[in-house]
Scaffold this active site. Structure first.
Site, PDB file in Angstrom:
ATOM      1  N   ARG A 285       0.290  -1.333   0.123  1.00  0.00           N
ATOM      2  CA  ARG A 285      -0.002  -0.240   0.253  1.00  0.00           C
ATOM      3  C   ARG A 285       0.798   1.365  -0.056  1.00  0.00           C
ATOM      4  O   ARG A 285       0.230   2.046  -0.639  1.00  0.00           O
ATOM      5  CB  ARG A 285      -1.375  -0.361   1.450  1.00  0.00           C
ATOM      6  CG  ARG A 285      -2.117   0.898   1.471  1.00  0.00           C
ATOM      7  CD  ARG A 285      -3.263   0.981   2.695  1.00  0.00           C
ATOM      8  NE  ARG A 285      -3.521   1.869   2.318  1.00  0.00           N
ATOM      9  CZ  ARG A 285      -3.782   2.558   3.713  1.00  0.00           C
ATOM     10  NH1 ARG A 285      -3.380   2.475   4.736  1.00  0.00           N
ATOM     11  NH2 ARG A 285      -5.250   3.826   3.627  1.00  0.00           N
TER      12      ARG A 285
ATOM     13  N   HIS B 108       0.332   5.365  -1.959  1.00  0.00           N
ATOM     14  CA  HIS B 108       0.572   6.263  -0.768  1.00  0.00           C
ATOM     15  C   HIS B 108       2.021   7.221  -0.920  1.00  0.00           C
ATOM     16  O   HIS B 108       1.671   8.281  -1.191  1.00  0.00           O
ATOM     17  CB  HIS B 108       0.575   6.496   0.288  1.00  0.00           C
ATOM     18  CG  HIS B 108      -1.040   5.896   0.650  1.00  0.00           C
ATOM     19  ND1 HIS B 108      -1.893   6.387   1.720  1.00  0.00           N
ATOM     20  CD2 HIS B 108      -2.024   4.685   0.059  1.00  0.00           C
ATOM     21  CE1 HIS B 108      -3.214   5.620   1.219  1.00  0.00           C
ATOM     22  NE2 HIS B 108      -3.196   5.179   0.846  1.00  0.00           N
TER      23      HIS B 108
ATOM     24  N   ASN C 231      -4.091   8.474   6.369  1.00  0.00           N
ATOM     25  CA  ASN C 231      -2.280   7.192   6.409  1.00  0.00           C
ATOM     26  C   ASN C 231      -2.972   7.519   7.718  1.00  0.00           C
ATOM     27  O   ASN C 231      -2.245   6.429   8.151  1.00  0.00           O
ATOM     28  CB  ASN C 231      -1.433   8.091   5.804  1.00  0.00           C
ATOM     29  CG  ASN C 231      -1.244   8.438   4.700  1.00  0.00           C
ATOM     30  OD1 ASN C 231      -1.541   8.218   4.085  1.00  0.00           O
ATOM     31  ND2 ASN C 231       0.491   9.425   4.591  1.00  0.00           N
TER      32      ASN C 231
ATOM     33  N   HIS D 186      -6.660  -4.345  -3.012  1.00  0.00           N
ATOM     34  CA  HIS D 186      -7.497  -5.031  -1.725  1.00  0.00           C
ATOM     35  C   HIS D 186      -8.178  -6.170  -2.292  1.00  0.00           C
ATOM     36  O   HIS D 186      -8.577  -7.404  -1.343  1.00  0.00           O
ATOM     37  CB  HIS D 186      -8.679  -4.150  -2.028  1.00  0.00           C
ATOM     38  CG  HIS D 186      -8.690  -2.119  -1.672  1.00  0.00           C
ATOM     39  ND1 HIS D 186     -10.020  -1.949  -1.890  1.00  0.00           N
ATOM     40  CD2 HIS D 186      -7.426  -1.874  -1.458  1.00  0.00           C
ATOM     41  CE1 HIS D 186      -9.010  -0.536  -1.426  1.00  0.00           C
ATOM     42  NE2 HIS D 186      -7.663  -0.514  -0.854  1.00  0.00           N
TER      43      HIS D 186
END
Ligand code: HEM
Ligand code: NAG
Ligand code: NAG
Ligand code: NAG
Ligand code: NAG
Ligand code: NAG
Length: 338
Positions: free
Chosen positions: A60, A64, A92, A191
């Site tokens: 992930r 980000h 976050n 996901h």
């Protein structure tokens, strides 16, 4: 969010990048740190043996990091008295985890080739490794990124989409980054592994779009399960699985979306929307196609660069100029003298 501004920012950074930074390429460390990639993979493997979820948590990071001023390790910077970084931003905080695993990778690399491998590159290698070690595709990553000299909570808050987002919003956002509808759906397939908090779905269970009711797109049995997991007023830190096979990188996520069993609103929205639904259906039938398009999306994400000046951080949490290692060296020198 000012999408047009964002577009300009990226355009500028793309053009300045050509002049300022050498292009990213596979095998960038083959001379300067030939064991860089095997070292990162080994640490990733050990971390996933300790805790399988860490594969998801680490991969992930690439998403980000890359969306906010390019892949520059900015999200790894701890706050300082003069800088509030990305760790505190809403998408976050209390959510991104396993920063320690990146520290472990950095330490291992500093031991074998000090000052050579950037934290931004560690994220990109580790994300690839996490996917490969979860049963997903393996691919060659381009390397040679520099680490940022700062980070901004505000910028992360402005860019990163909320789990309440609808497909229209997500399509536009990704388009601003040069990412297609296909990229959006394929990358959301990340996901297929990992967990999310009740915090991220309370509203869709109890007050979707201010209706005081549940999101009608949730399949009723699944809604009962989610209500048990996340009762109204319950603990927002409790986590649930993002798909039915949260440790395997596979196309189960897309099958779940078709069954109304997407965990986040932003997941299920990909099936509600007709344009994104096409790809959800495609990937639910064809895992190979999903893997191919996912890799393509990850490479595009990895290509985002700010074009700003950077450095090879010694410690991923701090910029070199204020590194505790510098302080420690300084103290050691002075302890000897005084
Ligand atoms: C399309 C828009 C996206 C939205 C709105 C979104 C949102 C979220 C949210 C809300 C969570 C759970 C956070 C929490 O409850 O603590 C999550 C988890 C996760 N996201 Fe996304 N995400 C998106 C796209 C992506 C992409 C493109 C990737 C990677 C390529 C990704 C990888 C992950 C992973 C692996 C997890 C699980 C992490 C863990 O178990 O620690 N997401 N995402
Ligand atoms: C959720 O966890 C974070 C730390 O990860 C903590 O600061 C916060 O207080 C917790 N929230 C609740 C409601 O327990
Ligand atoms: C940061 O530290 C590394 C390792 O010592 C060094 O190679 C690099 O030049 C430093 N960068 C800056 C900007 O000080
Ligand atoms: C971070 O540094 C860049 C220049 O490298 C600058 O343009 C930007 O405004 C800085 N961001 C913050 C939040 O200080
Ligand atoms: C999607 O979300 C945006 C931004 O939150 C909102 O303005 C828009 O009305 C929504 N579109 C639909 C079709 O719900
Ligand atoms: C549901 O959402 C609406 C709009 O955001 C808000 O005004 C309302 O107070 C919420 N209801 C509850 C019970 O939280």
């Amino acid at each position: 969010m000012h999408l047009s501004l964002l577009g300009v920012l990226l355009l500028l950074s793309h053009s300045s990048n050509i002049a300022a930074n050498p292009p990213l390429r596979p095998g960038y460390y083959s001379q300067t740190c030939p064991n860089a990639e095997t070292t990162v993979r080994q640490v990733m493997k050990n971390a996933m043996i300790r805790e399988p979820r860490s594969g998801a948590s680490i991969m992930r990071f690439q998403y980000h990091d890359s969306l906010v001023n390019g892949c520059d390790g900015s999200l790894l910077l701890d706050d300082t008295p003069t800088m509030v970084g990305e760790k505190l931003s809403l998408p976050n905080i209390d959510s991104l985890r396993d920063y320690e695993v990146i520290d472990e990778m950095k330490e291992a690399l500093e031991n074998i080739c000090p000052g050579v491998v950037s934290c931004a590159d560690i994220i990109v290698m580790a994300a690839r490794d996490a996917i490969a070690l979860s049963g997903g595709p393996n691919w060659e990553v381009k390397l040679g990124r520099l680490d940022s000299l700062n980070a901004s909570q505000a910028v992360a808050d402005e860019i990163m989409p909320s789990p309440r987002s609808n497909a229209t919003y997500l399509k536009h956002l990704f388009q601003e980054f040069g990412l297609s509808v296909k990229d959006l759906v394929a990358l959301s397939g990340a996901h297929s592994i990992g967990n999310a908090r009740c915090f991220s779905i309370f509203y869709r269970l109890y007050n979707q779009s201010g209706t005081g009711k549940a999101d009608p797109a949730i399949e009723p049995k699944y809604r009962e399960e989610l209500e048990k997991l996340c009762p109204k007023g319950g603990d927002e830190n409790v986590t649930g699985d993002l798909d039915a096979t949260p440790q395997s990188f596979d196309n189960q996520y897309f099958k779940d979306l078709i069954a109304g069993r997407g965990f986040l609103h932003s997941d299920e929205a990909l099936f509600t929307d007709l344009e994104t639904r096409y790809f959800v259906q495609l990937y639910s039938d064809n895992q190979e196609e999903f893997f191919e398009d996912f890799v393509e999306g990850m490479i595009k994400l990895g290509d985002f660069q700010s074009g700003r000046p950077g450095e090879i951080r010694r410690n991923c949490r701090v910029v070199n100029s204020s590194s505790p290692f510098v302080l420690k060296d300084w103290k050691e020198r002075n302890d000897g003298v005084i």
